[in-house]
Design an enzyme around this catalytic site. Structure first.
Site, mmCIF file in Angstrom:
data_model
loop_
_atom_site.group_PDB
_atom_site.id
_atom_site.type_symbol
_atom_site.label_atom_id
_atom_site.label_comp_id
_atom_site.label_asym_id
_atom_site.label_seq_id
_atom_site.Cartn_x
_atom_site.Cartn_y
_atom_site.Cartn_z
ATOM 1 N NE ARG A 169 105.498 -19.725 -34.388
ATOM 2 C CZ ARG A 169 105.842 -19.243 -33.261
ATOM 3 N NH1 ARG A 169 105.078 -18.803 -32.552
ATOM 4 N NH2 ARG A 169 107.216 -19.660 -32.675
ATOM 5 C CG HIS A 172 107.516 -12.110 -34.765
ATOM 6 N ND1 HIS A 172 106.323 -12.124 -34.356
ATOM 7 C CD2 HIS A 172 108.368 -12.908 -33.742
ATOM 8 C CE1 HIS A 172 106.123 -12.325 -33.287
ATOM 9 N NE2 HIS A 172 107.190 -12.863 -32.760
ATOM 10 C CG HIS A 223 108.923 -9.889 -29.341
ATOM 11 N ND1 HIS A 223 109.636 -10.514 -28.326
ATOM 12 C CD2 HIS A 223 108.616 -10.959 -30.204
ATOM 13 C CE1 HIS A 223 109.358 -11.828 -28.299
ATOM 14 N NE2 HIS A 223 108.813 -12.194 -29.385
ATOM 15 C CG ASP A 252 105.332 -19.046 -28.199
ATOM 16 O OD1 ASP A 252 104.928 -18.045 -28.210
ATOM 17 O OD2 ASP A 252 106.349 -19.480 -28.930
ATOM 18 C CD GLU A 267 105.187 -11.393 -28.664
ATOM 19 O OE1 GLU A 267 105.573 -11.182 -29.798
ATOM 20 O OE2 GLU A 267 105.382 -12.455 -28.060
#
Length: 389
Positions: A121, A146, A217, A289, A355
């Site tokens: 982000r 992304h 991803h 996350d 990731e």
């Protein structure tokens, strides 16, 4: 998931092999594993489509141990990854779809995709370079996620396959695409080694100062696509700190110790052990996350980022990278809206992502490692997912 494997998943794997160096043709050569393998059929014709005037296709990589990786150049996506489990049976550890249309129509656009120009982000879709403010396309509330509304997951990459274990993808991201400055020439080389390593080598150059943060991803379930929750997977992340975020998942600008928090994966821990703990950071992300700040623990000449083990399959995946961070996402926004290639749906927390990347919102965070790329310089980074049992 609340279902067992379908008969298709119990059948032998048939994989169509695409022609080398030509995105417009596909070989009819088929490879079949032994009858004890867990797999499914991938029909190469379902990956042959024209999008934005460019042709898509299916590409298969193999190694001497019967590992197989399937890619499509639509979004530079990893479609399938067959890995031998503790008994030698092949398990597809990467959830994905059995056609290009499946990826196009998915409510989750990132399955297996090569991500850019900026992974993760950027706050409020804005950043400043040399005193000039750039405004990006926003696609995650007020933020850019992304790469924006048409990130690299939506483009058709130029593909060539020089041999049976290597796929080269390239893309020209034009100046001001999604608001990012500079014509960025991007190349990603995916290779499958005989040491059961899926290697990802990224490279980029620009003609104007810009920011770059490339990643992949892929979603993983080491017990196999459609095998249920990942909460009993055992995870170890080689990081003493992580990056707390606000309610929109933008970093607060500081890194804090994982010790005595649900983010402590310094020692091997089941993912579900603390995921439902009362914690404002878990509330913000609806689970994990978050970016983990890697310690620099070495392995394969790179940073050893994480080790993941499937509780049913015994498959172990070690992640190595040259990046400073690892975004661990526990599949919190999976909503059973998409049907995978084996027939199962993308149920809540039935896959996860690890990731490798620079930190979220780095262009706006002066204390974070820089993601600026200048003309005349080469962005270059590698990541390896190594499998064992």
């Amino acid at each position: 998931m609340k279902r067992s494997l379908t008969p298709i998943l119990a059948a032998a794997l048939l994989l169509s092999i695409s022609a080398c160096n030509d995105t417009s043709k596909s070989s009819v050569d088929m490879a079949q594993t032994d009858s004890t393998s867990t797999g499914l059929q991938l029909d190469s014709t379902k990956f042959q489509k024209e999008i934005d005037g460019k042709k898509t296709n299916l590409y298969i990589l193999k190694n001497k141990n019967n590992m197989q990786a399937a890619f499509t150049n639509y979004g530079g996506r990893l479609v399938s990854l067959l890995v031998p489990d503790s008994t030698g049976k092949l398990v597809d550890v990467v959830p994905g779809f059995g056609s290009v249309d499946g990826f196009v129509q998915s409510t989750e656009p990132y399955f297996g995709a090569t991500i850019g120009r900026y992974g993760n982000r950027i706050a409020k879709g804005k950043f400043t370079l040399d005193g000039k403010e750039y405004t990006l396309a926003t696609n995650n509330g007020q933020n850019t996620l992304h790469g924006g509304k048409k990130g690299y997951q939506y483009v058709v990459w130029d593909a060539k396959q020089p041999n049976g274990h290597t796929l080269e993808l390239s893309y020209l991201s034009k100046d001001m695409e999604e608001g990012f400055p500079g014509n960025l020439n991007v190349k990603v080389i995916y290779s499958l080694t005989d040491d059961n390593e899926l290697k990802m080598d990224y490279e980029a150059t620009t003609d104007k100062k810009t920011v770059v943060n490339l990643t992949n991803h892929a979603y993983f379930n080491l017990n196999g696509e459609g095998s249920g929750s990942i909460l009993n997977h055992v995870l170890q992340i080689y990081a003493d700190q992580y990056t707390p975020v606000d309610t929109t998942l933008i970093p607060l600008g500081k890194n804090v110790p994982v010790a005595s928090t649900p983010f402590d994966f310094i020692n091997p821990t089941t993912i579900g052990k603390r995921i439902d703990a009362v914690n404002e950071q878990l509330t913000a992300g609806k689970g994990y996350d978050h970016n983990f700040v890697l310690n620099g623990t070495k392995g394969l000449g790179m940073i050893h980022a994480a080790t993941l083990k499937g509780d049913k399959s015994g498959i172990v995946m070690d992640v190595y990278t040259e990046e400073p961070g690892l975004q661990f996402y526990s599949g919190n926004f999976m909503q059973s809206k998409n049907k995978f290639k084996g027939g199962a749906t993308d149920d809540f927390r039935t896959a996860l992502a690890l990731e490798t990347q620079h930190f979220p919102d780095s262009p706006n965070q002066p204390n974070f490692p820089s993601t600026v790329l200048n003309p005349g310089k080469v962005y270059k980074t590698s990541t390896v997912y190594k499998f064992s049992k």
